[in-house]
Design an enzyme around this catalytic site. Structure first.
Site, PDB file in Angstrom:
ATOM      1  N   LYS A  50       0.831  -1.212   0.000  1.00  0.00           N
ATOM      2  CA  LYS A  50       0.000   0.000   0.000  1.00  0.00           C
ATOM      3  C   LYS A  50       0.868   1.266   0.000  1.00  0.00           C
ATOM      4  O   LYS A  50       0.620   2.187  -0.771  1.00  0.00           O
ATOM      5  CB  LYS A  50      -0.919   0.030   1.238  1.00  0.00           C
ATOM      6  CG  LYS A  50      -1.836  -1.163   1.361  1.00  0.00           C
ATOM      7  CD  LYS A  50      -2.727  -1.068   2.582  1.00  0.00           C
ATOM      8  CE  LYS A  50      -2.001  -1.062   3.907  1.00  0.00           C
ATOM      9  NZ  LYS A  50      -1.269  -2.288   4.245  1.00  0.00           N
ATOM     10  N   ARG A 125      -9.489   1.173   8.668  1.00  0.00           N
ATOM     11  CA  ARG A 125      -9.042  -0.176   9.005  1.00  0.00           C
ATOM     12  C   ARG A 125     -10.077  -0.939   9.815  1.00  0.00           C
ATOM     13  O   ARG A 125      -9.850  -2.090  10.156  1.00  0.00           O
ATOM     14  CB  ARG A 125      -7.788  -0.054   9.868  1.00  0.00           C
ATOM     15  CG  ARG A 125      -6.550  -0.550   9.219  1.00  0.00           C
ATOM     16  CD  ARG A 125      -5.442  -0.143  10.147  1.00  0.00           C
ATOM     17  NE  ARG A 125      -4.313  -0.972  10.024  1.00  0.00           N
ATOM     18  CZ  ARG A 125      -3.201  -0.585   9.408  1.00  0.00           C
ATOM     19  NH1 ARG A 125      -3.124   0.579   8.820  1.00  0.00           N
ATOM     20  NH2 ARG A 125      -2.177  -1.366   9.392  1.00  0.00           N
ATOM     21  N   ARG A 166      11.677  -5.684   4.637  1.00  0.00           N
ATOM     22  CA  ARG A 166      11.502  -4.236   4.384  1.00  0.00           C
ATOM     23  C   ARG A 166      12.552  -3.391   5.118  1.00  0.00           C
ATOM     24  O   ARG A 166      12.853  -3.607   6.276  1.00  0.00           O
ATOM     25  CB  ARG A 166      10.114  -3.789   4.844  1.00  0.00           C
ATOM     26  CG  ARG A 166       9.972  -2.276   4.763  1.00  0.00           C
ATOM     27  CD  ARG A 166       8.584  -1.796   4.929  1.00  0.00           C
ATOM     28  NE  ARG A 166       7.902  -2.383   6.057  1.00  0.00           N
ATOM     29  CZ  ARG A 166       6.573  -2.366   6.201  1.00  0.00           C
ATOM     30  NH1 ARG A 166       5.820  -1.805   5.295  1.00  0.00           N
ATOM     31  NH2 ARG A 166       6.013  -2.919   7.256  1.00  0.00           N
ATOM     32  N   ARG A 199      11.583  -1.343  10.581  1.00  0.00           N
ATOM     33  CA  ARG A 199      10.513  -0.950  11.508  1.00  0.00           C
ATOM     34  C   ARG A 199      10.440  -1.897  12.700  1.00  0.00           C
ATOM     35  O   ARG A 199      10.615  -3.092  12.546  1.00  0.00           O
ATOM     36  CB  ARG A 199       9.165  -0.943  10.770  1.00  0.00           C
ATOM     37  CG  ARG A 199       8.859   0.405  10.159  1.00  0.00           C
ATOM     38  CD  ARG A 199       7.671   0.417   9.263  1.00  0.00           C
ATOM     39  NE  ARG A 199       6.477  -0.257   9.758  1.00  0.00           N
ATOM     40  CZ  ARG A 199       5.318  -0.275   9.105  1.00  0.00           C
ATOM     41  NH1 ARG A 199       5.212   0.357   7.941  1.00  0.00           N
ATOM     42  NH2 ARG A 199       4.276  -0.904   9.591  1.00  0.00           N
ATOM     43  N   ARG A 210      -0.229  -8.483  13.653  1.00  0.00           N
ATOM     44  CA  ARG A 210      -0.771  -7.527  12.669  1.00  0.00           C
ATOM     45  C   ARG A 210      -1.642  -8.253  11.637  1.00  0.00           C
ATOM     46  O   ARG A 210      -2.682  -7.753  11.228  1.00  0.00           O
ATOM     47  CB  ARG A 210       0.381  -6.779  11.979  1.00  0.00           C
ATOM     48  CG  ARG A 210       1.060  -5.781  12.913  1.00  0.00           C
ATOM     49  CD  ARG A 210       2.411  -5.356  12.383  1.00  0.00           C
ATOM     50  NE  ARG A 210       2.345  -4.686  11.108  1.00  0.00           N
ATOM     51  CZ  ARG A 210       3.376  -4.602  10.278  1.00  0.00           C
ATOM     52  NH1 ARG A 210       4.539  -5.132  10.580  1.00  0.00           N
ATOM     53  NH2 ARG A 210       3.233  -3.960   9.131  1.00  0.00           N
TER      54      ARG A 210
HETATM   55  P1  AP5 Z   1       4.898  -1.525   1.750  1.00  0.00           P
HETATM   56  O1  AP5 Z   1       4.550  -0.686   0.571  1.00  0.00           O
HETATM   57  O2  AP5 Z   1       5.665  -0.900   2.855  1.00  0.00           O
HETATM   58  O3  AP5 Z   1       3.589  -2.295   2.297  1.00  0.00           O
HETATM   59  P2  AP5 Z   1       2.364  -1.745   3.135  1.00  0.00           P
HETATM   60  O4  AP5 Z   1       1.141  -2.411   2.615  1.00  0.00           O
HETATM   61  O5  AP5 Z   1       2.371  -0.253   3.181  1.00  0.00           O
HETATM   62  O6  AP5 Z   1       2.724  -2.377   4.526  1.00  0.00           O
HETATM   63  P3  AP5 Z   1       2.655  -1.778   5.988  1.00  0.00           P
HETATM   64  O7  AP5 Z   1       3.375  -2.794   6.858  1.00  0.00           O
HETATM   65  O8  AP5 Z   1       3.166  -0.372   6.056  1.00  0.00           O
HETATM   66  O9  AP5 Z   1       1.150  -1.813   6.275  1.00  0.00           O
HETATM   67  P4  AP5 Z   1       0.504  -1.821   7.623  1.00  0.00           P
HETATM   68  O10 AP5 Z   1      -0.896  -1.592   7.224  1.00  0.00           O
HETATM   69  O11 AP5 Z   1       0.749  -3.004   8.477  1.00  0.00           O
HETATM   70  O12 AP5 Z   1       1.285  -0.668   8.441  1.00  0.00           O
HETATM   71  P5  AP5 Z   1       0.913   0.818   8.794  1.00  0.00           P
HETATM   72  O13 AP5 Z   1       2.146   1.606   8.758  1.00  0.00           O
HETATM   73  O14 AP5 Z   1      -0.274   1.287   8.038  1.00  0.00           O
HETATM   74  O15 AP5 Z   1       5.722  -2.788   1.181  1.00  0.00           O
HETATM   75  C1  AP5 Z   1       6.201  -3.802   2.058  1.00  0.00           C
HETATM   76  C2  AP5 Z   1       7.524  -4.387   1.486  1.00  0.00           C
HETATM   77  O16 AP5 Z   1       7.243  -5.031   0.247  1.00  0.00           O
HETATM   78  C3  AP5 Z   1       8.596  -3.333   1.172  1.00  0.00           C
HETATM   79  O17 AP5 Z   1       9.839  -3.883   1.511  1.00  0.00           O
HETATM   80  C4  AP5 Z   1       8.494  -3.123  -0.351  1.00  0.00           C
HETATM   81  O18 AP5 Z   1       9.721  -2.764  -0.907  1.00  0.00           O
HETATM   82  C5  AP5 Z   1       8.026  -4.489  -0.823  1.00  0.00           C
HETATM   83  N1  AP5 Z   1       7.121  -4.429  -1.975  1.00  0.00           N
HETATM   84  C6  AP5 Z   1       6.041  -3.625  -2.151  1.00  0.00           C
HETATM   85  N2  AP5 Z   1       5.419  -3.901  -3.317  1.00  0.00           N
HETATM   86  C7  AP5 Z   1       6.136  -4.920  -3.888  1.00  0.00           C
HETATM   87  C8  AP5 Z   1       5.984  -5.671  -5.102  1.00  0.00           C
HETATM   88  N3  AP5 Z   1       4.970  -5.436  -5.967  1.00  0.00           N
HETATM   89  N4  AP5 Z   1       6.879  -6.645  -5.359  1.00  0.00           N
HETATM   90  C9  AP5 Z   1       7.898  -6.898  -4.486  1.00  0.00           C
HETATM   91  N5  AP5 Z   1       8.102  -6.232  -3.331  1.00  0.00           N
HETATM   92  C10 AP5 Z   1       7.212  -5.248  -3.030  1.00  0.00           C
HETATM   93  O19 AP5 Z   1       0.393   0.662  10.313  1.00  0.00           O
HETATM   94  C11 AP5 Z   1       1.312   0.359  11.361  1.00  0.00           C
HETATM   95  C12 AP5 Z   1       0.557   0.317  12.692  1.00  0.00           C
HETATM   96  O20 AP5 Z   1      -0.044   1.617  12.955  1.00  0.00           O
HETATM   97  C13 AP5 Z   1      -0.640  -0.645  12.742  1.00  0.00           C
HETATM   98  O21 AP5 Z   1      -0.226  -1.961  13.067  1.00  0.00           O
HETATM   99  C14 AP5 Z   1      -1.523   0.003  13.837  1.00  0.00           C
HETATM  100  O22 AP5 Z   1      -1.029  -0.274  15.120  1.00  0.00           O
HETATM  101  C15 AP5 Z   1      -1.333   1.487  13.558  1.00  0.00           C
HETATM  102  N6  AP5 Z   1      -2.336   2.027  12.630  1.00  0.00           N
HETATM  103  C16 AP5 Z   1      -2.122   2.542  11.392  1.00  0.00           C
HETATM  104  N7  AP5 Z   1      -3.259   2.920  10.817  1.00  0.00           N
HETATM  105  C17 AP5 Z   1      -4.250   2.643  11.702  1.00  0.00           C
HETATM  106  C18 AP5 Z   1      -5.669   2.788  11.671  1.00  0.00           C
HETATM  107  N8  AP5 Z   1      -6.302   3.289  10.599  1.00  0.00           N
HETATM  108  N9  AP5 Z   1      -6.376   2.386  12.759  1.00  0.00           N
HETATM  109  C19 AP5 Z   1      -5.761   1.884  13.845  1.00  0.00           C
HETATM  110  N10 AP5 Z   1      -4.418   1.713  13.928  1.00  0.00           N
HETATM  111  C20 AP5 Z   1      -3.665   2.086  12.871  1.00  0.00           C
END
Ligand code: AP5
Length: 261
Positions: A50, A125, A166, A199, A210
């Site tokens: 994402k 979410r 990552r 991270r 997660r």
């Molecule tokens: P990346 O693009 O970083 O993936 P992502 O989907 O953004 O993954 P996240 O781990 O950031 O999502 P998340 O939802 O768990 O975390 P968030 O920060 O929102 O890609 C991942 C890896 O894959 C990278 O190494 C990249 O290079 C590689 N990659 C990407 N595309 C590729 C492809 N096509 N081919 C090969 N490799 C590829 O949330 C973190 C925490 O914050 C949550 O756990 C929660 O505690 C809190 N939080 C955030 N938002 C909320 C909310 N709305 N409500 C409540 N709590 C929240």
């Protein structure tokens, strides 16, 4: 590893979503900055890509990328009250409370750079967050385009490799992967030369939590948006550029289709 295998069971049992090839090949290489876009919501499991895609979408259409995870991590790093409340929850792999996150998003959407559209990454979410977002967007004066929701679907094993591999640049936010998208020089950002970091929630145990939170609380959003006729699906198990091309088609086709509802 045991924790991840447990999460694998939950993930496999509950399914990882419908894969759909949206067909049309090729992508408009011209800038999308003149295309009216409106709100874009990216759904998908942790590690689905994402953030990677949101940066590309934001750059292409000239709209802001709003990542609730990034905003929360910034607050944790600065030791704000919000950051103190969120820190433990995030370290466990649980979701921060709806009230805190909704109010954070509300503040961000009031910024003038959101007027032409924006891409939400990691929000909503929960169904409660999605219902709140619908109300918030209805109330926004001059919101010309309906919301388009794109679900990025990726297989479980690929998610694990993406999350454990990552690495991120703390300066420009560029995302790498030591297995799949390594930087030119190990551990260093290609763009600015800064040391990359891993991270704290990308450990096996927290990844497992997660993924469970995602299955329980976020996956029901697919049905929520499906019922509204807004859900578009993209196969995220492809190279970044291919996912991006499918993403642009989903957004532009989706915006047109949704506009007729
Ligand atoms: P990346 O693009 O970083 O993936 P992502 O989907 O953004 O993954 P996240 O781990 O950031 O999502 P998340 O939802 O768990 O975390 P968030 O920060 O929102 O890609 C991942 C890896 O894959 C990278 O190494 C990249 O290079 C590689 N990659 C990407 N595309 C590729 C492809 N096509 N081919 C090969 N490799 C590829 O949330 C973190 C925490 O914050 C949550 O756990 C929660 O505690 C809190 N939080 C955030 N938002 C909320 C909310 N709305 N409500 C409540 N709590 C929240």
């Amino acid at each position: 590893m045991k924790a991840l295998l447990l999460a694998a069971d939950v993930f496999a049992a509950e399914g990882s979503g419908v894969k759909r090839n949206l067909g049309r090949q090729g992508v408009d290489a011209m800038s999308g900055r003149n295309i009216p876009v409106g709100p874009i919501v990216l759904l998908g499991a942790p590690g689905a890509g994402k953030g990677t895609q949101a940066k590309l979408i934001a750059g292409h259409y000239g709209i802001p990328h709003i990542s609730t995870g990034d905003i929360l991590r910034d607050n944790v790093a600065r030791g704000t009250e919000l950051g103190r409340k969120a820190k433990r929850v995030m370290e466990r792999g649980d979701l921060v409370s709806d009230d805190l996150v909704n109010s954070m998003v509300s503040d961000r959407l009031k910024q003038p750079d959101c007027n032409r559209g924006f891409v939400l990454d990691g929000f909503p979410r929960t169904v409660a967050q999605a219902e709140w977002l619908d109300r918030e967007l209805e109330e926004r004066a001059g919101e010309s385009k309906p919301t388009v929701v794109v679900d990025v679907d990726v297989s479980y094993n690929q998610l694990l490799q993406r999350l454990t591999g990552r690495r991120t640049c703390p300066v420009d936010g560029k995302i790498y992967n030591i297995y799949l998208q390594p930087p030119k020089t190990e551990g260093v950002c290609d763009v600015c030369g800064t040391q990359l970091f891993q991270r704290v929630d990308d450990t096996e145990e927290v990844i497992s939590e997660r993924l469970k939170s995602y299955e329980r609380q976020t996956k029901p959003l697919e049905e929520f948006y499906q019922k509204q006729g807004r859900l578009r699906c993209v196969n995220g198990d492809q190279p970044v550029e291919k996912v991006m091309a499918d993403m642009f088609r989903a957004i532009e086709g989706g915006a047109a289709a949704a506009g007729t509802e």
